[in-house]
Scaffold this motif. Sequence first.
Motif, PDB file in Angstrom:
ATOM      1  N   GLU A 151     -11.217  31.080  89.699  1.00 33.25           N
ATOM      2  CA  GLU A 151     -12.306  31.520  90.573  1.00 33.25           C
ATOM      3  C   GLU A 151     -13.543  31.916  89.773  1.00 33.25           C
ATOM      4  O   GLU A 151     -14.679  31.653  90.191  1.00 33.25           O
ATOM      5  N   LEU A 152     -13.327  32.509  88.605  1.00 33.66           N
ATOM      6  CA  LEU A 152     -14.463  32.858  87.753  1.00 33.66           C
ATOM      7  C   LEU A 152     -15.154  31.593  87.261  1.00 33.66           C
ATOM      8  O   LEU A 152     -16.389  31.524  87.223  1.00 33.66           O
ATOM      9  N   ARG A 153     -14.370  30.596  86.895  1.00 31.32           N
ATOM     10  CA  ARG A 153     -14.959  29.324  86.449  1.00 31.32           C
ATOM     11  C   ARG A 153     -15.811  28.705  87.560  1.00 31.32           C
ATOM     12  O   ARG A 153     -16.929  28.224  87.318  1.00 31.32           O
ATOM     13  N   LYS A 154     -15.302  28.729  88.775  1.00 33.16           N
ATOM     14  CA  LYS A 154     -16.069  28.180  89.903  1.00 33.16           C
ATOM     15  C   LYS A 154     -17.373  28.951  90.114  1.00 33.16           C
ATOM     16  O   LYS A 154     -18.412  28.364  90.418  1.00 33.16           O
ATOM     17  N   LYS A 155     -17.304  30.266  89.933  1.00 28.36           N
ATOM     18  CA  LYS A 155     -18.491  31.100  90.095  1.00 28.36           C
ATOM     19  C   LYS A 155     -19.543  30.772  89.037  1.00 28.36           C
ATOM     20  O   LYS A 155     -20.743  30.683  89.334  1.00 28.36           O
ATOM     21  N   ILE A 198     -18.084  23.878  82.738  1.00 33.03           N
ATOM     22  CA  ILE A 198     -17.432  24.768  81.782  1.00 33.03           C
ATOM     23  C   ILE A 198     -15.925  24.575  81.850  1.00 33.03           C
ATOM     24  O   ILE A 198     -15.370  24.351  82.930  1.00 33.03           O
ATOM     25  N   SER A 199     -15.273  24.613  80.714  1.00 40.61           N
ATOM     26  CA  SER A 199     -13.818  24.438  80.637  1.00 40.61           C
ATOM     27  C   SER A 199     -13.179  25.726  80.146  1.00 40.61           C
ATOM     28  O   SER A 199     -13.831  26.548  79.500  1.00 40.61           O
ATOM     29  N   PHE A 200     -11.884  25.897  80.460  1.00 41.65           N
ATOM     30  CA  PHE A 200     -11.196  27.061  79.914  1.00 41.65           C
ATOM     31  C   PHE A 200      -9.755  26.742  79.561  1.00 41.65           C
ATOM     32  O   PHE A 200      -9.134  25.825  80.104  1.00 41.65           O
ATOM     33  N   GLY A 201      -9.250  27.524  78.593  1.00 38.50           N
ATOM     34  CA  GLY A 201      -7.850  27.495  78.233  1.00 38.50           C
ATOM     35  C   GLY A 201      -7.293  28.892  78.437  1.00 38.50           C
ATOM     36  O   GLY A 201      -7.950  29.881  78.109  1.00 38.50           O
ATOM     37  N   ALA A 255      -6.393  24.860  73.792  1.00 36.23           N
ATOM     38  CA  ALA A 255      -6.161  24.418  75.166  1.00 36.23           C
ATOM     39  C   ALA A 255      -7.473  24.031  75.842  1.00 36.23           C
ATOM     40  O   ALA A 255      -7.537  23.044  76.589  1.00 36.23           O
ATOM     41  N   THR A 256      -8.525  24.781  75.583  1.00 32.08           N
ATOM     42  CA  THR A 256      -9.835  24.445  76.147  1.00 32.08           C
ATOM     43  C   THR A 256     -10.286  23.079  75.665  1.00 32.08           C
ATOM     44  O   THR A 256     -10.780  22.257  76.444  1.00 32.08           O
ATOM     45  N   ASP A 257     -10.130  22.828  74.365  1.00 28.18           N
ATOM     46  CA  ASP A 257     -10.528  21.529  73.804  1.00 28.18           C
ATOM     47  C   ASP A 257      -9.756  20.386  74.461  1.00 28.18           C
ATOM     48  O   ASP A 257     -10.307  19.299  74.701  1.00 28.18           O
ATOM     49  N   GLU A 258      -8.490  20.647  74.767  1.00 29.80           N
ATOM     50  CA  GLU A 258      -7.672  19.606  75.412  1.00 29.80           C
ATOM     51  C   GLU A 258      -8.038  19.450  76.891  1.00 29.80           C
ATOM     52  O   GLU A 258      -7.814  18.384  77.479  1.00 29.80           O
ATOM     53  N   GLN A 288      -9.481  22.655  82.994  1.00 29.60           N
ATOM     54  CA  GLN A 288      -8.803  23.904  82.691  1.00 29.60           C
ATOM     55  C   GLN A 288      -7.342  23.625  82.378  1.00 29.60           C
ATOM     56  O   GLN A 288      -6.764  22.646  82.863  1.00 29.60           O
ATOM     57  N   LEU A 289      -6.746  24.484  81.544  1.00 29.05           N
ATOM     58  CA  LEU A 289      -5.371  24.264  81.123  1.00 29.05           C
ATOM     59  C   LEU A 289      -4.727  25.606  80.800  1.00 29.05           C
ATOM     60  O   LEU A 289      -5.298  26.427  80.089  1.00 29.05           O
ATOM     61  N   GLU A 290      -3.535  25.826  81.336  1.00 27.12           N
ATOM     62  CA  GLU A 290      -2.794  27.048  81.063  1.00 27.12           C
ATOM     63  C   GLU A 290      -1.584  26.722  80.200  1.00 27.12           C
ATOM     64  O   GLU A 290      -0.830  25.781  80.486  1.00 27.12           O
ATOM     65  N   ILE A 291      -1.395  27.491  79.143  1.00 30.30           N
ATOM     66  CA  ILE A 291      -0.210  27.370  78.292  1.00 30.30           C
ATOM     67  C   ILE A 291       0.604  28.646  78.471  1.00 30.30           C
ATOM     68  O   ILE A 291       0.149  29.743  78.115  1.00 30.30           O
ATOM     69  N   HIS A 292       1.777  28.508  79.048  1.00 27.09           N
ATOM     70  CA  HIS A 292       2.592  29.675  79.360  1.00 27.09           C
ATOM     71  C   HIS A 292       3.156  30.323  78.103  1.00 27.09           C
ATOM     72  O   HIS A 292       3.351  29.671  77.066  1.00 27.09           O
TER      73      HIS A 292
END
Length: 393
Positions: free
Chosen positions: A128-132, A141-144, A155-158, A164-168
């Motif tokens: 939601e922050l990314r969408k904002k 904008i991308s995030f990991g 993760a962001t680079d990938e 966006q990408l989450e690594i648990h």
Amino acid sequence: MIALQQRTIVHFDLDCFFVSVECLQDDSLRGKPLLIGGSSDRAVVSACSYEARKFGIHSAMPMKTALRLCPHAIVRSGDIERYSEKSREVTAVIADQAPLYEKSSIDEFYLDISGMDKFFGSLKWTTELRKKIIKESGLPISFGLASNKLVSKVATDEAKPNGQLEIHFGEEKSFLAPLAVEKIPMVGRETGAQLRRRGVETVKTLSEVPISLLEAWMGKNGIALWKKANGIDESPVVPYYEQKSISTENTFPADTIDIALLHAELVRMTEKIAFELRQQNKLTGCITVKIRYSDFQTVTKQATIPYSCSDHVLLEKVKDLFQKLYDRRLLVRLIGVRFSHLVQGNYQINLFDDSQEMIALYQAIDHIKNRFGWQYLMKGTNVTPPERKMYNR
């Protein structure tokens, strides 16, 4: 062994930041090979679009070479002031929402949102922050999202572009394992080539090399590299408001009204702390000039500037601030210069109109200052006769 507390770290990166800002200003540039930098044969590429990268173009490449690789590329001179404004705009959005954030460069941010899962869900909150950010800035904008800064950045680079990408937690090593060693931050072209010559091509292989062997190959950097390959990074998110400023001030042995002397001292101080900025690979976004008169009244004046660490850019603003501040024509006891609003970055990003020679000049100047000391190479106007020397603080 005491287990480390599980953290939740987000890395945000504005995609092709300079290019994206240019496309925001001129929609016709989208989807085209775009180069940011000077247009002369001696200029260099400061940034380029994904479309341009397909032709083998990269930042810091001579503009002449880039245009040979892609003759139909569009060249824009760049506007660091506009880029700085957009960077501050995105920072304001993050600062309004994030409990703890670090602005690591003009277009990158780390957020520590540990514990957020108890209330919102980390992935949902970050999405939601990314969408904002996208809605309010108009920029991709991308995030990991991961358990530490290293893995979140990779993760962001990938996830790029605009993903966006989450690594648990617990999946750090398996995520990094198949990646090329060059994907690890701190592994540049030279280090990557050195590892590949030894048969180390993937992060998995790197993680299996005995730490003692890596230390023998690369010294202390080998230990740090082993930790990164194994997904270990304990570095904290440093709150942005705690970023230190760099400053210097000088008290005259005798109060003075000698304008030439004051200007020479401003040059000396600015060159000194600008060199410190470059040593720390930082840029400043705010300059403050300080004057203390003979009656001990102290006044300051500051200005927000496009992010920079180049002497010629900073000197111009320091002199301008001094001219506006020094209006009492009284004897001066002390003057000072301070750089604040610091972010990571290097001087090449604001040399859009400068040549390869200018970049080489800065590199040569800093090389000499590194070897012999900053005071051994200064502008000629800054050479102060012995009887005029001051006390440094």
